[in-house]
Scaffold this active site. Structure first.
Site, PDB file in Angstrom:
ATOM      1  N   GLU A   1       0.081  -9.499  -0.701  1.00  0.00           N
ATOM      2  CA  GLU A   1      -1.282  -9.973  -0.719  1.00  0.00           C
ATOM      3  C   GLU A   1      -2.025  -9.788  -2.256  1.00  0.00           C
ATOM      4  O   GLU A   1      -2.872 -10.773  -2.257  1.00  0.00           O
ATOM      5  CB  GLU A   1      -2.323  -8.683   0.239  1.00  0.00           C
ATOM      6  CG  GLU A   1      -1.747  -8.935   1.667  1.00  0.00           C
ATOM      7  CD  GLU A   1      -2.253  -7.886   2.551  1.00  0.00           C
ATOM      8  OE1 GLU A   1      -2.089  -6.777   2.222  1.00  0.00           O
ATOM      9  OE2 GLU A   1      -3.278  -8.199   3.424  1.00  0.00           O
TER      10      GLU A   1
ATOM     11  N   GLY B   1       0.643  -5.110   0.901  1.00  0.00           N
ATOM     12  CA  GLY B   1      -0.305  -5.211   0.146  1.00  0.00           C
ATOM     13  C   GLY B   1       0.135  -5.864  -1.256  1.00  0.00           C
ATOM     14  O   GLY B   1      -0.597  -6.614  -1.951  1.00  0.00           O
TER      15      GLY B   1
ATOM     16  N   ALA C   1       0.763  -1.296   0.061  1.00  0.00           N
ATOM     17  CA  ALA C   1      -0.077   0.169   0.016  1.00  0.00           C
ATOM     18  C   ALA C   1       0.876   1.247   0.001  1.00  0.00           C
ATOM     19  O   ALA C   1       2.202   1.268   0.717  1.00  0.00           O
ATOM     20  CB  ALA C   1      -0.740  -0.068   1.258  1.00  0.00           C
TER      21      ALA C   1
ATOM     22  N   GLU D   1       3.877  -5.089   7.677  1.00  0.00           N
ATOM     23  CA  GLU D   1       2.964  -4.076   8.278  1.00  0.00           C
ATOM     24  C   GLU D   1       3.320  -3.875   9.647  1.00  0.00           C
ATOM     25  O   GLU D   1       3.109  -2.857  10.334  1.00  0.00           O
ATOM     26  CB  GLU D   1       1.597  -4.640   8.034  1.00  0.00           C
ATOM     27  CG  GLU D   1       1.028  -4.495   6.456  1.00  0.00           C
ATOM     28  CD  GLU D   1       1.292  -5.727   5.657  1.00  0.00           C
ATOM     29  OE1 GLU D   1       2.236  -6.428   6.036  1.00  0.00           O
ATOM     30  OE2 GLU D   1       0.557  -5.642   4.554  1.00  0.00           O
TER      31      GLU D   1
HETATM   32  C1  3H9 Z   1       0.376  -2.331   3.303  1.00  0.00           C
HETATM   33  O1  3H9 Z   1       0.731  -2.831   2.545  1.00  0.00           O
HETATM   34  C2  3H9 Z   1      -1.108  -2.527   3.959  1.00  0.00           C
HETATM   35  C3  3H9 Z   1      -1.994  -3.414   3.527  1.00  0.00           C
HETATM   36  O2  3H9 Z   1      -1.526  -4.854   4.130  1.00  0.00           O
HETATM   37  C4  3H9 Z   1      -3.414  -3.131   3.412  1.00  0.00           C
HETATM   38  C5  3H9 Z   1      -3.765  -2.012   2.628  1.00  0.00           C
HETATM   39  C6  3H9 Z   1      -5.418  -1.816   2.597  1.00  0.00           C
HETATM   40  N1  3H9 Z   1       4.489   3.380   0.511  1.00  0.00           N
HETATM   41  O3  3H9 Z   1      13.251   2.497   1.553  1.00  0.00           O
HETATM   42  P1  3H9 Z   1      13.894   3.153   0.318  1.00  0.00           P
HETATM   43  C7  3H9 Z   1       9.378   5.064  -0.692  1.00  0.00           C
HETATM   44  S1  3H9 Z   1       1.558  -1.397   4.570  1.00  0.00           S
HETATM   45  C8  3H9 Z   1       4.907   4.735  -0.220  1.00  0.00           C
HETATM   46  O4  3H9 Z   1      14.587   4.412   0.341  1.00  0.00           O
HETATM   47  P2  3H9 Z   1      15.174   0.887  -0.676  1.00  0.00           P
HETATM   48  C9  3H9 Z   1      10.296   5.639   0.173  1.00  0.00           C
HETATM   49  O5  3H9 Z   1       9.680   6.371   0.999  1.00  0.00           O
HETATM   50  C10 3H9 Z   1       2.944  -1.162   3.348  1.00  0.00           C
HETATM   51  N2  3H9 Z   1       6.247   5.062  -0.274  1.00  0.00           N
HETATM   52  O6  3H9 Z   1      14.355   2.112  -0.883  1.00  0.00           O
HETATM   53  C11 3H9 Z   1      11.391   6.106  -0.541  1.00  0.00           C
HETATM   54  O7  3H9 Z   1      10.734   7.449  -1.073  1.00  0.00           O
HETATM   55  P3  3H9 Z   1      11.666   8.578  -1.382  1.00  0.00           P
HETATM   56  C12 3H9 Z   1       3.686  -2.408   3.738  1.00  0.00           C
HETATM   57  C13 3H9 Z   1       7.097   4.057  -0.206  1.00  0.00           C
HETATM   58  O8  3H9 Z   1      15.540   0.467  -1.728  1.00  0.00           O
HETATM   59  C14 3H9 Z   1      11.435   5.176  -1.846  1.00  0.00           C
HETATM   60  O9  3H9 Z   1      10.146   4.484  -1.787  1.00  0.00           O
HETATM   61  N3  3H9 Z   1       4.901  -2.321   2.963  1.00  0.00           N
HETATM   62  C15 3H9 Z   1       6.604   2.739   0.303  1.00  0.00           C
HETATM   63  O10 3H9 Z   1      16.021   0.980   0.594  1.00  0.00           O
HETATM   64  C16 3H9 Z   1      12.431   4.362  -1.827  1.00  0.00           C
HETATM   65  O11 3H9 Z   1      12.355   3.677  -0.326  1.00  0.00           O
HETATM   66  C17 3H9 Z   1       6.105  -1.867   3.731  1.00  0.00           C
HETATM   67  O12 3H9 Z   1       5.860  -1.585   4.752  1.00  0.00           O
HETATM   68  C18 3H9 Z   1       5.210   2.454   0.479  1.00  0.00           C
HETATM   69  N4  3H9 Z   1       4.758   1.285   0.757  1.00  0.00           N
HETATM   70  O13 3H9 Z   1      13.876  -0.023   0.171  1.00  0.00           O
HETATM   71  C19 3H9 Z   1       7.121  -1.593   2.738  1.00  0.00           C
HETATM   72  N5  3H9 Z   1       7.842   1.967  -0.031  1.00  0.00           N
HETATM   73  O14 3H9 Z   1      12.664   8.276  -2.549  1.00  0.00           O
HETATM   74  C20 3H9 Z   1       8.113  -0.335   3.074  1.00  0.00           C
HETATM   75  C21 3H9 Z   1       8.901   2.822   0.246  1.00  0.00           C
HETATM   76  O15 3H9 Z   1      10.960   9.829  -1.607  1.00  0.00           O
HETATM   77  N6  3H9 Z   1       9.102  -0.168   2.181  1.00  0.00           N
HETATM   78  N7  3H9 Z   1       8.424   4.185  -0.443  1.00  0.00           N
HETATM   79  O16 3H9 Z   1      12.644   8.660   0.132  1.00  0.00           O
HETATM   80  C22 3H9 Z   1      10.276  -0.717   2.332  1.00  0.00           C
HETATM   81  O17 3H9 Z   1      10.680  -1.634   3.147  1.00  0.00           O
HETATM   82  C23 3H9 Z   1      11.565  -0.258   1.411  1.00  0.00           C
HETATM   83  O18 3H9 Z   1      11.156   1.097   1.075  1.00  0.00           O
HETATM   84  C24 3H9 Z   1      11.881  -1.124   0.453  1.00  0.00           C
HETATM   85  C25 3H9 Z   1      12.855  -0.621  -0.503  1.00  0.00           C
HETATM   86  C26 3H9 Z   1      12.346  -2.582   0.802  1.00  0.00           C
HETATM   87  C27 3H9 Z   1      10.561  -1.250  -0.320  1.00  0.00           C
END
Ligand code: 3H9
Length: 681
Positions: free
Chosen positions: A102, A99, A58, A122
């Site tokens: 999912e 998500g 998400a 999450e």
């Molecule tokens: C969910 O899914 C809820 C569902 O179950 C239900 C819904 C109904 N959203 O970390 P990075 C941005 S909850 C928005 O520097 P990396 C991040 O802010 C979600 N933005 O890179 C950054 O922006 P900026 C569950 C996101 O390569 C850029 O992307 N998912 C999101 O070191 C690069 O990120 C998570 O919790 C997001 N979901 O790592 C995953 N994710 O360039 C959270 C990233 O402006 N994300 N951004 O600073 C991560 O763990 C890491 O970002 C990831 C990449 C491993 C993906």
């Protein structure tokens, strides 16, 4: 993007950088699925992402905004895909998180690259999966695997999950052809296509499992509502399908509006903001391939391991062969234990160790692009070492001191090149802790600073820029907090009362248990060094000094604030400690009185907030959120409380300011009251 490969429609998710499932992406996926449904020539569908990500889940930036209400909601999109009359296969590469996973679980088939990282993180945002993850995953992979993934939030690779029941196939390469083949196969077999929802779980087994797991929750997990909610959602997986989904959604929405989730989302973005500063991005970092580390003690060896793991060549320098051998042994033992635990391939460990150059020869330093001094925390010792570094390092090399308190300028001035010098404050154990304070001296050049920040990223750390002030950000605030806790001992609290109140707030450990663990002699030595410059009017609590004088240096001597038998802490302090504390109160003319857990928590937190405001005003921290990142990453502050600044912003301002003035009066001469508006406006 939508294109046909024979009779299979390939829908490529393309929402850089990580394919977060924004309203626009959800709408495009729904439209593409509809297009494929309506095209009689299409027999199946493949959903695929770009190489970095299938989808990171998400879009967290949408939480709390009306945008997320834009249809289709993720749950609706997943129901649409699940009900598709043609088979849908998810092709997973890069990350499939939250998500994103999912979405894959709602498909009829899943093919993953061995390297794909699949997870439900999450929990790190104070949430549970809210689009069927808690319902589909246990049906596909079983309760244990599902809970392990939901509870830890840690991703697993396609290879690790190959036998889990989650994936139809795992491939080393050629993901798209494998997914196309799987879609064609499912189309040939015909409806009904495999769906997680068609499987059921035995309610008796589910309830037994859930109640066992409830008992296993740690005290810190119990403080976070998402951990209990995970188990409730899993328990609902034993219900019929719509009821399970309804309960999961209900729990998700409750958590989403909770202050804990808001705090964790704030931390998520604060961590990513920490490195983004004009002073850093305007300069080009210097290239670093070889790092020299001076000092092979616990800290030096830990830093060496980080650098080796990051693929750097490491020269480990010690003053004599015996010390060098001990340091080298630390590194070797680390890799041996990683290999034995199955966490690292022997070939990878061997390659890392092969990059290590142990030496007692200072002339080796000329090969280093960056030198990190990690010797004893004593200014004179470090200054001597820097004179030598200056004599041997090549021009243009970056010179770093790993100090946790000392004046970086006083060290830099020992060299002919203070512009090349900065502080890199690693936290112990250096190969585990993510935080890295990057300290800017008065003369540090911008590209040297940029190199320090870039090195932090290379080492997979969380680098935070800080000014050169005593204790930088973290130890400065921790000191203020510990001092206030010592005042509370004199005022009437026992160490165990302070510790347990702060643990109940969520700190990993209380300050006195921490002091015992790290050894009281470190603080004692520093206190003695500062004695001459201390203002005699200052409120000074001598309890620690008296414990040390009695040989109670903490865990390592079997006693400190607490006593330890066979390594186990006796939870209450003994008569010796109580006597010392009572006498300290009497000498200060204090009639001891009870402090409640709330009193203790508030005073300790206010002490942190006050110093946070001071150091922000002084420019030691660049922004308030950096302070919260440092405290949460380096000092066990509960991330779900956001950090001291986030906490302060949740409080009633007038009451906070009033309590701060009361605390100032309790703290005696020399306590500097901050203007909180720098944090709160
Ligand atoms: C969910 O899914 C809820 C569902 O179950 C239900 C819904 C109904 N959203 O970390 P990075 C941005 S909850 C928005 O520097 P990396 C991040 O802010 C979600 N933005 O890179 C950054 O922006 P900026 C569950 C996101 O390569 C850029 O992307 N998912 C999101 O070191 C690069 O990120 C998570 O919790 C997001 N979901 O790592 C995953 N994710 O360039 C959270 C990233 O402006 N994300 N951004 O600073 C991560 O763990 C890491 O970002 C990831 C990449 C491993 C993906």
């Amino acid at each position: 993007m939508y294109e046909l490969h024979g009779t299979i429609a390939v829908i490529t998710l393309n929402n850089p950088p990580v394919n977060s499932l924004s309203a626009a992406l959800r709408q495009h996926i729904a439209a593409a699925v509809r297009q494929a449904e309506l095209d009689p020539a299409v027999t199946g569908l493949v959903l695929i992402g770009h190489t970095k990500a299938f989808s990171a889940g998400a879009d967290v930036t949408e939480f709390g905004t009306p945008l997320q209400l834009a249809e289709p909601m993720l749950g609706q999109l997943l129901a649409h895909i699940e009900a598709c009359p043609k088979p849908v296969v998810a092709a997973l590469s890069g990350v499939a998180l939250g998500g994103g996973l999912e979405l894959a679980l709602a498909c009829h088939g899943r093919v993953a690259l061995e390297t794909a990282r699949l997870g439900l993180p999450e929990i790190n945002l104070g949430l549970i999966p809210g689009a069927g993850g808690t319902q589909r995953l246990p049906r596909l992979a079983g309760l244990s695997t599902a809970l392990a993934m939901i509870q830890s939030g840690a991703p697993q690779t396609g290879k690790q999950l190959a036998e889990s029941g989650l994936l139809d196939q795992v491939v080393a390469e050629d993901l798209l052809p494998a997914a196309l083949q799987r879609a064609a196969e499912l189309a040939r077999l015909g409806a009904p296509f495999p769906q997680a929802r068609e499987r059921s779980l035995d309610p008796v087994l589910v309830q037994k499992f859930v109640s066992e797991q409830q008992d296993k929750l740690t005290p810190r997990q119990r403080l976070q509502s998402a951990y209990t909610a995970q188990l409730e959602a899993l328990s609902a997986a034993a219900s019929d399908w719509p009821e399970g989904l309804r309960r999961e959604r209900e729990l998700f929405l409750q958590l989403q509006s909770s202050s804990q989730s808001q705090a964790l989302r704030y931390q998520f973005f604060a961590e990513r903001e920490a490195g983004k500063l004009p002073v850093v991005w305007q300069a080009e970092p210097r290239a670093v391939h070889t790092v020299a580390i001076i000092g092979a003690g616990t800290m030096g060896a830990g830093i060496a391991i980080c650098a080796l793991n990051a693929g750097l060549r490491v020269i480990l320098l010690e003053q004599d062969d015996a010390a060098l051998q001990r340091g080298q042994q630390r590194v070797t033992e680390h890799y041996q234990s990683r290999v034995q635990a199955g966490k690292m391939k022997a070939t990878v460990a061997a390659a890392a160790e092969a990059r290590l150059v142990p030496s007692t020869d200072w002339t080796q330093l000329v090969q280093a692009d960056l030198v990190i001094e990690a010797v004893f925390e004593d200014l004179a010792v470090k200054q001597e070492v820097f004179k030598k570094i200056d004599a041997h390092a090549r021009p243009g090399a970056v010179l770093a001191t790993n100090t946790s308190y000392l004046d970086v300028d006083a060290i830099a001035h020992m060299t002919q090149r203070p512009a090349d010098v900065l502080g890199l404050h690693f936290f112990s154990p250096a190969n585990v802790m993510k935080l890295l304070e990057v300290v800017r001296g008065t003369h540090t050049a911008a590209d040297v600073l940029a190199t320090g920040m870039a090195l932090g990223k290379t080492l997979k750390k969380l680098p935070v820029l800080t000014g050169n002030a005593f204790g930088f950000i973290g130890n400065r605030i921790y000191n203020a907090y510990r001092k206030q806790c010592e005042f509370m001992l004199e005022d009437g609290a026992w160490p165990e009362e302070v510790d347990s109140a702060l643990q109940a707030f969520g700190l990993a450990m209380g300050p006195f248990a921490v002091a015992d663990l790290s050894g009281l002699d470190i603080a004692w030595r520093m206190r003695k060094a500062q004695a001459a410059s201390r203002d005699p009017r200052e409120r000074y609590v001598a309890i620690l000094d008296q414990l040390c004088e009695q040989g109670r240096l903490g865990r390592k001597t079997g006693a400190g604030y607490y006593s330890y038998s066979a390594g186990r802490q006796v939870k209450t302090t003994d008569a010796v400690v109580r006597d010392i504390i009572t006498q300290a109160s009497t000498q200060r003319g204090i009639t001891r009185h009870t402090l409640t857990a709330t009193d203790i928590q508030r005073r300790a937190l206010l002490a942190m907030v006050n110093d946070a405001a001071l150091l922000l005003a002084e420019g030691v921290a660049s922004r308030a959120s950096d302070i919260d990142v440092v405290l949460a990453q380096g000092y066990g502050f509960p991330r779900w409380e956001g950090g001291p600044v986030f906490w302060a912003r949740q409080q009633d301002r007038a009451a906070l300011e009033q309590d701060l003035h009361t605390m100032a009066a309790q703290s005696g001469h020399g306590f500097k009251v901050a203007d909180l508006s720098v944090l709160l406006d």
